[in-house]
Design a protein around this motif. Structure first.
Motif, PDB file in Angstrom:
ATOM      1  N   SER A 133      89.075  61.688  94.858  1.00 24.19           N
ATOM      2  CA  SER A 133      87.653  61.657  95.196  1.00 24.19           C
ATOM      3  C   SER A 133      86.792  61.884  93.953  1.00 24.19           C
ATOM      4  N   THR A 134      87.198  62.891  93.134  1.00 25.58           N
ATOM      5  CA  THR A 134      86.422  63.193  91.927  1.00 25.58           C
ATOM      6  C   THR A 134      86.507  62.034  90.935  1.00 25.58           C
ATOM      7  N   LEU A 135      87.727  61.491  90.749  1.00 32.72           N
ATOM      8  CA  LEU A 135      87.882  60.312  89.870  1.00 32.72           C
ATOM      9  C   LEU A 135      87.070  59.138  90.394  1.00 32.72           C
ATOM     10  N   GLY A 136      87.110  58.976  91.742  1.00 34.33           N
ATOM     11  CA  GLY A 136      86.398  57.844  92.343  1.00 34.33           C
ATOM     12  C   GLY A 136      84.899  57.929  92.124  1.00 34.33           C
ATOM     13  N   GLU A 137      84.344  59.165  92.252  1.00 42.14           N
ATOM     14  CA  GLU A 137      82.903  59.313  92.011  1.00 42.14           C
ATOM     15  C   GLU A 137      82.554  58.926  90.565  1.00 42.14           C
ATOM     16  N   GLY A 138      83.362  59.414  89.625  1.00 42.26           N
ATOM     17  CA  GLY A 138      83.127  59.046  88.230  1.00 42.26           C
ATOM     18  C   GLY A 138      83.308  57.562  87.996  1.00 42.26           C
ATOM     19  N   TYR A 139      84.352  57.010  88.660  1.00 45.33           N
ATOM     20  CA  TYR A 139      84.622  55.578  88.511  1.00 45.33           C
ATOM     21  C   TYR A 139      83.446  54.747  89.010  1.00 45.33           C
ATOM     22  N   LEU A 140      82.914  55.113  90.196  1.00 47.72           N
ATOM     23  CA  LEU A 140      81.783  54.365  90.738  1.00 47.72           C
ATOM     24  C   LEU A 140      80.559  54.496  89.846  1.00 47.72           C
ATOM     25  N   GLU A 141      80.364  55.706  89.297  1.00 45.86           N
ATOM     26  CA  GLU A 141      79.242  55.887  88.368  1.00 45.86           C
ATOM     27  C   GLU A 141      79.435  55.036  87.115  1.00 45.86           C
ATOM     28  N   GLY A 142      80.683  55.008  86.655  1.00 44.83           N
ATOM     29  CA  GLY A 142      80.977  54.175  85.475  1.00 44.83           C
ATOM     30  C   GLY A 142      80.775  52.697  85.760  1.00 44.83           C
ATOM     31  N   MET A 143      81.200  52.244  86.931  1.00 47.80           N
ATOM     32  CA  MET A 143      81.031  50.834  87.289  1.00 47.80           C
ATOM     33  C   MET A 143      79.558  50.473  87.404  1.00 47.80           C
ATOM     34  N   GLU A 144      78.759  51.385  87.940  1.00 49.02           N
ATOM     35  CA  GLU A 144      77.330  51.124  88.032  1.00 49.02           C
ATOM     36  C   GLU A 144      76.721  51.024  86.638  1.00 49.02           C
ATOM     37  N   GLY A 145      77.190  51.915  85.747  1.00 46.56           N
ATOM     38  CA  GLY A 145      76.719  51.831  84.358  1.00 46.56           C
ATOM     39  C   GLY A 145      77.102  50.510  83.718  1.00 46.56           C
ATOM     40  N   LEU A 146      78.340  50.052  84.033  1.00 44.43           N
ATOM     41  CA  LEU A 146      78.778  48.755  83.500  1.00 44.43           C
ATOM     42  C   LEU A 146      77.924  47.625  84.046  1.00 44.43           C
ATOM     43  N   ARG A 147      77.613  47.714  85.354  1.00 49.25           N
ATOM     44  CA  ARG A 147      76.778  46.658  85.939  1.00 49.25           C
ATOM     45  C   ARG A 147      75.388  46.649  85.319  1.00 49.25           C
ATOM     46  N   LYS A 148      74.849  47.861  85.078  1.00 47.56           N
ATOM     47  CA  LYS A 148      73.548  47.930  84.411  1.00 47.56           C
ATOM     48  C   LYS A 148      73.646  47.373  83.000  1.00 47.56           C
ATOM     49  N   GLY A 149      74.744  47.763  82.319  1.00 51.60           N
ATOM     50  CA  GLY A 149      74.946  47.252  80.957  1.00 51.60           C
ATOM     51  C   GLY A 149      75.084  45.746  80.943  1.00 51.60           C
ATOM     52  N   GLU A 150      75.818  45.222  81.954  1.00 53.02           N
ATOM     53  CA  GLU A 150      75.992  43.776  82.018  1.00 53.02           C
ATOM     54  C   GLU A 150      74.668  43.088  82.315  1.00 53.02           C
ATOM     55  N   ARG A 151      73.878  43.706  83.239  1.00 54.94           N
ATOM     56  CA  ARG A 151      72.559  43.117  83.520  1.00 54.94           C
ATOM     57  C   ARG A 151      71.686  43.141  82.272  1.00 54.94           C
ATOM     58  N   MET A 152      71.768  44.261  81.514  1.00 55.86           N
ATOM     59  CA  MET A 152      70.982  44.343  80.280  1.00 55.86           C
ATOM     60  C   MET A 152      71.481  43.309  79.267  1.00 55.86           C
TER      61      MET A 152
END
Length: 535
Positions: A133-152
């Motif tokens: 669960s803890t890894l998953g929360e970080g993973y989802l946060e990381g994926m969102e950051g990647l999506r933002k980075g990709e959008r940027m």
């Protein structure tokens, strides 16, 4: 009432007792996993042993109820592995590898105590749930950051003023932006997956494959084809000049990618051509002004000579006309002419003829400055041969050997250059008239790196101390009783050569002949020119 079993403590007891065995199983599973394998294989042995010690201490604290510090670490690991491309499935695979040896050990340890067995298994389940669960929360946060980075990244890519083409190591196009579509006329779907050579003119494609391979061997940010003219090819087959900047992009998933920033420099090239044309035109005007200044200088000297001529050369035959006319009036007013009187009339006639020649030469010299020049290729050797044959026909008693080089090509005004050559060859003919056998040569040579034509004779020559007077109008180094002439011929030659942008000079010695050199700047025609037009 009996005390409830401590599941985490019992779980830790089994885990701690078999820690190295379980760690090795998980390590082997990670080494064989497609996502974790590269990380494990690249790790040094010291780092693996340090990880073994660190994980054991961390798990002890976790099972003793202290999760705060390790929760932050697990969260950050989730973010990090998301950025590295590790999936949640990968972590599930490792969790399975962790439980596979541990569950049988728990069962074997507590098989005779159902409550402790149940508590230990529940603690294991809860522990794995907390970790994932803890890894998953970080993973989802990381994926969102990647999506933002990709959008940027996409936003920056699409807003770039240049066409951006990103290719893989094989040269296939992976990413393009809207500017690329506009510049080359292809849609994005038409470009993705194609080799980048599609955007290059066909004649350059083979060479580009070689250069592309060399770049991927030593990738670095630099301009492509420095110092070369680069061209792109649109979908419709049209070509345009461009410049390209290359940058390597290293990725974990795709390896080396190459980003090419492509700029259409058609407008710049047009501006450069206009600038170069303007510079060329300015240079031509400067040369024309320089020639004009030289011509004016020559004309000024000729005007000075003309002033002298009016006061001396033209006045001399006028005095002769006046004097002999007065004698005739005084002596023969009342009687017929005798031999002496007829001699006076002959002198009057010769003086008038000389004045006529002076006036004709002055008119010729004047016209040379006004006539419009029409340059074209001409063989000066053929023209010189024509002049030599005419002179030989006029004086068949003369013994003169002509040596004329073949193919003396130049781009000139045929009528003007004929005037100059007739004067030069005519002078050589005149000043060799006292030789029983004379030699006249017409040719070309190199003087100080410049092509110079020449007319050489073995006649009377002259003292070089007086060479500065040669090209002035009515300047003569020999008396008229010695050699006939008006003194305008060499001034005419200089006027013609200067109008062609060249220069003329002479080398001589008394009784050893003279050589007159002249230059004719401009391209030398490669083909035989047509015969000169005669006026």
């Amino acid at each position: 009432m009996s005390k409830l079993p401590d599941g985490p403590a019992d779980l830790w007891r089994v885990y701690d007792e078999h820690y190295d065995e379980i760690f090795d199983v998980v390590l082997q599973a990670a080494a064989n996993h497609p996502e974790f394998g590269p990380v494990v294989h690249s790790a040094k042995a010291e780092a693996v042993q340090e990880e073994r010690r660190t994980r054991r201490d961390e798990l002890r604290e976790v099972f003793q109820g202290d999760r705060t510090r390790h929760e932050a670490r697990l969260h950050q690991e989730g973010i990090t592995y998301a950025a590295a491309g590790v999936t949640l499935q990968g972590w599930y695979d490792l969790a399975a590898a962790f439980t596979e040896p541990l569950v049988p050990l728990i069962v074997r340890t507590y098989q005779h105590d159902a409550s402790r067995l149940s508590a230990a298994l529940i603690a294991l389940h809860e522990h794995l749930g907390w970790v994932l669960s803890t890894l998953g929360e970080g993973y989802l946060e990381g994926m969102e950051g990647l999506r933002k980075g990709e959008r940027m990244f996409r936003g920056l890519l699409e807003s770039a003023p240049d066409a951006i083409v990103i290719t893989d190591r094989a040269g296939r196009i992976r990413i393009v932006n809207a500017q690329t579509e506009r510049l080359f006329g292809y849609t994005r779907d038409e470009l993705i997956g194609e080799f980048v050579e599609l955007l290059i003119p066909e004649r350059f494609r083979t060479g580009h494959v070689v250069h592309r391979g060399a770049y991927t061997d030593e990738p670095r940010a630099r301009a492509m084809g420095s110092g070369l003219e680069l061209h792109g090819r649109r979908k419709d087959g049209s070509e345009f000049p461009l410049e390209i900047s290359l940058s390597p992009l290293r990725t974990d998933e795709d390896g080396l990618l190459v980003s090419s920033a492509i700029r259409d420099i058609s407008e710049r090239k047009t501006a450069e051509r206009a600038k170069n044309e303007a510079a060329r035109r300015i240079e031509e005007l400067a040369d024309a002004l320089k020639r004009r200044a030289t011509e004016l200088e020559v004309v000024n000297r000729e005007l000075e000579s003309f002033s002298y001529s009016v006061s001396h050369d033209l006045r001399t035959p006028l005095r002769a006309l006046d004097g002999f006319s007065q004698i005739l009036l005084a002596k023969y007013a009342d009687r017929p002419l005798d031999e002496k009187g007829r001699d006076y009339l002959q002198r009057i006639r010769r003086a008038s003829q000389r004045m006529g020649r002076l006036i004709d030469d002055l008119l010729t010299l004047s016209r040379l400055s006004r006539v419009e020049m029409k340059r074209r290729p001409l063989d000066l050797g053929k023209l010189a041969t024509t002049i030599a044959n005419e002179l030989a026909e006029e004086s068949p008693e003369r013994q003169v050997v002509f040596t004329i080089a073949p193919k003396l090509r130049a781009v000139v005004d045929p009528q003007l250059i004929e005037v100059a050559l007739r004067n030069l060859i005519g002078n050589a003919w005149k000043f060799t008239s006292k030789r029983p056998e004379a030699h006249i040569e017409v040719g070309v040579c190199e003087v100080d790196g410049e092509q110079a034509y020449f007319v050489r004779d073995d006649g009377a020559g002259f003292d070089m101390a007086y060479a500065g007077q040669l090209f002035g109008a009515f300047q003569r180094l020999h008396s008229s009783s010695e050699f006939d002439g008006t003194g305008v011929g060499l001034a005419t030659v200089q006027r013609v050569i200067v109008r062609h942008g060249g220069r003329v000079w002479a080398q001589a010695a008394p009784d050893r002949g003279a050589t007159f050199y002249f230059t004719l700047p401009g391209p030398v025609p490669a083909d035989d020119p047509p015969p000169p037009e005669r006026s």
